[in-house]
Design a protein around this motif. Sequence first.
Motif, PDB file in Angstrom:
ATOM      1  N   ASP A  84      38.127  60.606  24.290  1.00 31.64           N
ATOM      2  CA  ASP A  84      38.019  60.751  25.497  1.00 31.64           C
ATOM      3  C   ASP A  84      37.892  62.108  25.975  1.00 31.64           C
ATOM      4  OD1 ASP A  84      38.953  58.276  26.156  1.00 31.64           O
ATOM      5  OD2 ASP A  84      41.123  58.858  25.315  1.00 31.64           O
ATOM      6  N   ALA A  85      38.391  63.197  25.211  1.00 31.75           N
ATOM      7  CA  ALA A  85      38.303  64.862  25.994  1.00 31.75           C
ATOM      8  C   ALA A  85      37.096  65.241  26.131  1.00 31.75           C
ATOM      9  CB  ALA A  85      39.112  65.632  25.250  1.00 31.75           C
ATOM     10  N   GLN A  86      36.254  64.531  25.227  1.00 34.86           N
ATOM     11  CA  GLN A  86      35.125  65.084  24.859  1.00 34.86           C
ATOM     12  C   GLN A  86      34.024  64.469  25.972  1.00 34.86           C
ATOM     13  OE1 GLN A  86      33.534  63.542  20.249  1.00 34.86           O
ATOM     14  NE2 GLN A  86      35.394  64.940  20.068  1.00 34.86           N
ATOM     15  N   ARG A  87      33.786  62.679  26.448  1.00 35.07           N
ATOM     16  CA  ARG A  87      33.772  62.028  27.167  1.00 35.07           C
ATOM     17  C   ARG A  87      33.541  62.645  28.695  1.00 35.07           C
ATOM     18  NH1 ARG A  87      34.588  57.360  23.861  1.00 35.07           N
ATOM     19  NH2 ARG A  87      36.569  57.453  24.888  1.00 35.07           N
ATOM     20  N   ALA A  88      34.606  63.166  29.165  1.00 30.03           N
ATOM     21  CA  ALA A  88      35.455  63.882  30.147  1.00 30.03           C
ATOM     22  C   ALA A  88      34.557  64.634  30.059  1.00 30.03           C
ATOM     23  CB  ALA A  88      36.868  64.198  30.282  1.00 30.03           C
ATOM     24  N   LEU A  89      34.383  66.097  29.594  1.00 29.92           N
ATOM     25  CA  LEU A  89      33.482  66.949  29.149  1.00 29.92           C
ATOM     26  C   LEU A  89      32.074  66.460  29.943  1.00 29.92           C
ATOM     27  CD1 LEU A  89      33.448  70.101  29.536  1.00 29.92           C
ATOM     28  CD2 LEU A  89      32.457  70.046  27.081  1.00 29.92           C
ATOM     29  N   ALA A  90      31.670  65.726  29.461  1.00 29.98           N
ATOM     30  CA  ALA A  90      29.859  65.225  29.388  1.00 29.98           C
ATOM     31  C   ALA A  90      30.124  64.387  31.011  1.00 29.98           C
ATOM     32  CB  ALA A  90      29.623  64.244  28.590  1.00 29.98           C
ATOM     33  N   ASP A  91      31.063  63.939  31.785  1.00 32.18           N
ATOM     34  CA  ASP A  91      31.117  63.719  33.076  1.00 32.18           C
ATOM     35  C   ASP A  91      31.182  64.420  34.186  1.00 32.18           C
ATOM     36  OD1 ASP A  91      30.972  60.719  31.452  1.00 32.18           O
ATOM     37  OD2 ASP A  91      33.399  60.397  31.719  1.00 32.18           O
ATOM     38  N   ALA A  92      31.854  65.174  33.174  1.00 34.85           N
ATOM     39  CA  ALA A  92      32.423  66.747  34.297  1.00 34.85           C
ATOM     40  C   ALA A  92      30.973  67.352  34.728  1.00 34.85           C
ATOM     41  CB  ALA A  92      32.892  67.625  33.968  1.00 34.85           C
ATOM     42  N   VAL A  93      30.313  67.749  33.532  1.00 36.69           N
ATOM     43  CA  VAL A  93      29.224  68.505  33.820  1.00 36.69           C
ATOM     44  C   VAL A  93      27.694  66.808  34.640  1.00 36.69           C
ATOM     45  CG1 VAL A  93      26.605  68.859  32.773  1.00 36.69           C
ATOM     46  CG2 VAL A  93      29.113  69.146  31.535  1.00 36.69           C
ATOM     47  N   LYS A  94      28.194  66.335  34.177  1.00 33.65           N
ATOM     48  CA  LYS A  94      27.309  65.032  35.255  1.00 33.65           C
ATOM     49  C   LYS A  94      27.291  64.747  37.011  1.00 33.65           C
ATOM     50  CE  LYS A  94      25.760  60.964  33.372  1.00 33.65           C
ATOM     51  NZ  LYS A  94      25.508  59.950  33.693  1.00 33.65           N
ATOM     52  N   ASP A  95      28.817  65.395  36.936  1.00 34.83           N
ATOM     53  CA  ASP A  95      29.355  65.228  38.323  1.00 34.83           C
ATOM     54  C   ASP A  95      28.666  66.508  39.459  1.00 34.83           C
ATOM     55  OD1 ASP A  95      31.077  64.310  39.873  1.00 34.83           O
ATOM     56  OD2 ASP A  95      32.041  66.356  39.640  1.00 34.83           O
ATOM     57  N   LEU A  96      28.962  67.620  38.472  1.00 36.93           N
ATOM     58  CA  LEU A  96      28.666  68.707  38.977  1.00 36.93           C
ATOM     59  C   LEU A  96      26.555  68.434  39.055  1.00 36.93           C
ATOM     60  CD1 LEU A  96      30.475  71.920  37.479  1.00 36.93           C
ATOM     61  CD2 LEU A  96      30.710  70.014  39.595  1.00 36.93           C
ATOM     62  N   ALA A  97      26.134  67.565  38.701  1.00 39.61           N
ATOM     63  CA  ALA A  97      24.747  67.721  38.160  1.00 39.61           C
ATOM     64  C   ALA A  97      24.754  67.048  40.137  1.00 39.61           C
ATOM     65  CB  ALA A  97      24.026  67.590  37.257  1.00 39.61           C
ATOM     66  N   THR A  98      25.537  66.422  39.679  1.00 43.22           N
ATOM     67  CA  THR A  98      24.938  64.997  40.789  1.00 43.22           C
ATOM     68  C   THR A  98      25.335  65.562  42.586  1.00 43.22           C
ATOM     69  OG1 THR A  98      25.789  62.613  39.299  1.00 43.22           O
ATOM     70  CG2 THR A  98      25.548  62.771  41.800  1.00 43.22           C
ATOM     71  N   ARG A  99      26.215  66.616  42.258  1.00 42.72           N
ATOM     72  CA  ARG A  99      26.228  67.242  43.786  1.00 42.72           C
ATOM     73  C   ARG A  99      25.696  68.239  44.279  1.00 42.72           C
ATOM     74  NH1 ARG A  99      32.322  68.207  42.111  1.00 42.72           N
ATOM     75  NH2 ARG A  99      32.068  69.925  44.123  1.00 42.72           N
ATOM     76  N   GLY A 100      24.921  68.855  43.082  1.00 42.27           N
ATOM     77  CA  GLY A 100      23.556  69.895  42.730  1.00 42.27           C
ATOM     78  C   GLY A 100      24.289  71.205  42.726  1.00 42.27           C
ATOM     79  N   LEU A 101      25.309  71.067  41.991  1.00 44.64           N
ATOM     80  CA  LEU A 101      25.710  72.036  41.182  1.00 44.64           C
ATOM     81  C   LEU A 101      25.543  72.810  40.111  1.00 44.64           C
ATOM     82  CD1 LEU A 101      29.185  71.476  42.823  1.00 44.64           C
ATOM     83  CD2 LEU A 101      28.083  73.406  43.854  1.00 44.64           C
ATOM     84  N   PRO A 102      25.456  74.183  40.149  1.00 45.47           N
ATOM     85  CA  PRO A 102      25.072  74.403  38.906  1.00 45.47           C
ATOM     86  C   PRO A 102      26.287  74.603  37.708  1.00 45.47           C
ATOM     87  CG  PRO A 102      25.392  76.516  40.237  1.00 45.47           C
ATOM     88  CD  PRO A 102      25.062  75.150  41.217  1.00 45.47           C
ATOM     89  N   VAL A 103      27.077  74.858  36.100  1.00 52.06           N
ATOM     90  CA  VAL A 103      27.727  74.804  35.882  1.00 52.06           C
ATOM     91  C   VAL A 103      28.834  75.781  36.415  1.00 52.06           C
ATOM     92  CG1 VAL A 103      27.243  72.800  34.293  1.00 52.06           C
ATOM     93  CG2 VAL A 103      26.583  74.893  34.111  1.00 52.06           C
ATOM     94  N   ASP A 104      28.560  77.045  36.467  1.00 49.25           N
ATOM     95  CA  ASP A 104      28.674  78.307  36.824  1.00 49.25           C
ATOM     96  C   ASP A 104      29.376  78.168  38.287  1.00 49.25           C
ATOM     97  OD1 ASP A 104      26.201  79.007  37.316  1.00 49.25           O
ATOM     98  OD2 ASP A 104      26.752  80.767  35.907  1.00 49.25           O
ATOM     99  N   ALA A 105      28.902  77.491  39.380  1.00 48.40           N
ATOM    100  CA  ALA A 105      29.068  77.627  40.567  1.00 48.40           C
ATOM    101  C   ALA A 105      30.234  78.302  40.962  1.00 48.40           C
ATOM    102  CB  ALA A 105      29.244  76.198  40.809  1.00 48.40           C
ATOM    103  N   PRO A 106      30.926  79.385  41.685  1.00 46.02           N
ATOM    104  CA  PRO A 106      32.016  80.441  41.845  1.00 46.02           C
ATOM    105  C   PRO A 106      32.528  79.171  43.342  1.00 46.02           C
ATOM    106  CG  PRO A 106      29.811  80.970  43.313  1.00 46.02           C
ATOM    107  CD  PRO A 106      29.394  79.987  42.476  1.00 46.02           C
TER     108      PRO A 106
END
Length: 821
Positions: A682-704
């Motif tokens: 679950d912890a692993q999938r959650a991280l993958a989902d978080a990265v995908k969520d930011l990509a969907t919103r057009g945000l870089p992973v290091d967005a302030p």
Amino acid sequence: MSGRQFGSRVRRFASGALALGVTSALLTALVPGAAQAADSEVDRGGWTARISRTEYGVPHVLAHDFGGLGYGYGYAFAQDNLCQLADQVVTARGERSRHFGPDGQSVDRVGNLVSDTYQQGVLRTGTVKRLLATPAPLGPTDEARQLVDGYVAGYNRYLRDTGPDHLPDPSCRGKDWVGPITADDVWNILYEVNTMSGSAAAKQQIATAVPGAGDALASGAAPAAGAAPAAGAALAPGTSEEAAAVPLIGAPGRSADNPELGSNAWAIGRDASRNGNGLLLANPHLHWAGPERFYQAQLTIPGVLDVAGAGLYGIPFLQIGHTRGLAWSHTTSYADHFALHRLTLVPGDPTAYLVDGKVERMVEEKVQVAVRAADGTPSTVDRTVYRSRLGYVLANGWTGQYAYTFGDANAENLRSLNQWLAIGRAQNLDQLRQAQRTYQGLPWVYTTAVDSTGTTWFTDASAVPHLPDEQLGRCLAAVTPLGPVLDGSTTACDPGSDPDALVPGVFGPANHPSLTRTDYVANANNGPYLTNADAPITGLPTVYKGASERMLRSQLSLRMIADRRSGTDGLGAPGFTLGSLQATMFGNRVQSAELDRDDAVALCRAHPVIAGSDGTQVDVRPACDALAAWDTRADADSHGTVLWQAYRDALARTGTTAWQTVPADPAQPLTTPRGIDAANPDAQRALADAVKDLATRGLPVDAPIGSVQRWAGTPLHGCSHQLGCFNVLMTAGPDSGTGGGTYPTNLRTVPHGTSFVMATELTDHGPRTRTLLAYGESANPASPHFTDQTRAYARKQWMTERFTEAEIRTAPGLTITTLRR
């Protein structure tokens, strides 16, 4: 103070203002002749008030009596926010559907027709009028009545002088719903605020209740007699279908859809400050739009009252602030402020119920709501609001067998204004305690305070149903996450009373949780248990939520105090000063990151490519680098806070805490639960989902965080309650419009969290105070004070409060207006 003395002080202020070059256009009637006229006006029973505006438009209102004080305060507030108060008045009168249509939404996220039905039902009960006819302390004091009368007159004076068609705020300029207000309007608004954690939070359920029309409840075994949870423990959700069907009623600070609303408050005593002075930090968290906004002011009657701070819109006094010798703040109490009972209905008659074997009938308040259709066509909707002996009847669960009733502990509370007036005159903790014993008017808040001796005090003096654990166990019919449901078929399950309680059914002052210390007391919406980490408050009835699990924010709150006392927070030598108190407030630490960020980095280092919930493989290495480089803060330019929020949101969506490595431990209340298990799927999938969520919103992973959290174009620091930010601030984007009047359609789209911030040090020479009103004094977008303090908040730039006459007189850009009636 005589009228001549008042005129003399006005002349002194006028001469000081003229010396500073204040223009005559901004100086109204401040010449000796005008002062003499003021004297004669006072002699005829008129009101006189002077409004001095200092930096950021903060009004300092000076008057010689409470009527004049209200007159000046009402006028000043109307200058900045007339449209907001006009909208509140429409709500209090139950006329939203008449002006804005039935399908719009009020500020509490219910439809206008629901809001009007509920409010018309409240008006039909006559409760407010009855309390107004009652002598103090249950009814208003003479001072409170004068204050309200003056406030109304001041508002109406500004409206008359300006004219509805020339108001500066376009949201209500020329609208047919703007007009003079009455004292009844203000008292009804006050009653609405008092019941925010009770019946006003249950409007939807109250206004839509229909006899026998609730969902049928499957038969389920009720909890066994004596099955109340242990004292101080949080009630767990019931397992029966019946328990699950009981409506969940939201309340300020702990509703399911609004977890951010709450507050922080610290009182620092002489043993925790570097120089032995007492300090206070006030940090309420409320919406940046609607009537839950604060308005900053100073209110002065020389020789009688001198208080500075902030008050909620529509209430003609301050709720948070300081005098010369006392500083206090409020936070949302997590105690129960209502009682739910299950009524056993008479077979074949859903509006009759049994009490001790006898039949009683519900009271039916029939209301008529005026409605305007989209094409402007007027009509009337007939509705009925139902009440039992124990309170309003709710829609959910009302079948032919049972109905559920909602008893608000503040149903008889119009005393809160008495209470705040008495607090505003207090100079020490003894006087504050006496104010509470006398009026018992605080509706749903904790109080955290310190006086000039460096002594601190915490109490939950709010109205809490008198339900000891023994009674809960004996009377329990069902359990919900927000409290027990009791058996309403017997008077043995009615809330009891304490001999020192002003009204029946609540705990009295002698039984209120409280703690006096010379080091500190603090609250971040946790229960009273860990008000001080070294002095737990134990043995409280369950209804006070005494030993509830520490939230991340409340954990961080106590850790921040400990770090400052030990000098390990990087802010200099141990002990609080006014400067370090300010720096601590906006340090923007994130508790969840301090506990778990390193584990998250270890997880993504060990699993650089992870399958998300949809099975898609996600490269998390860039996210890993971003988290590793993150400063674990929520400053506007902190790169990683956005990703961390997305990850914690994804972890919450798993619906489990199996990914945590260290469970909650009572021996480690400030640092558990914690940890992320790198091997947990679950912890692993959650991280993958978080990265995908930011990509969907057009945000870089290091967005302030400042790139996605803005208000009027200004990047904002702070983060969510769920992340464990002490400085709570969240916004999901720009306001999406209005549902009629000045209320936003969706309050989740506007900032909520840190609003008025006050850091005060009580010295031998008087208070030293720094403040910020994060959204400014005015809700009018055309006002210069709409976002001026938002920009200051973004810079972490506090305002030095002007409290004395000399400080006010030397304010740059000082403007003075004198009013006579």
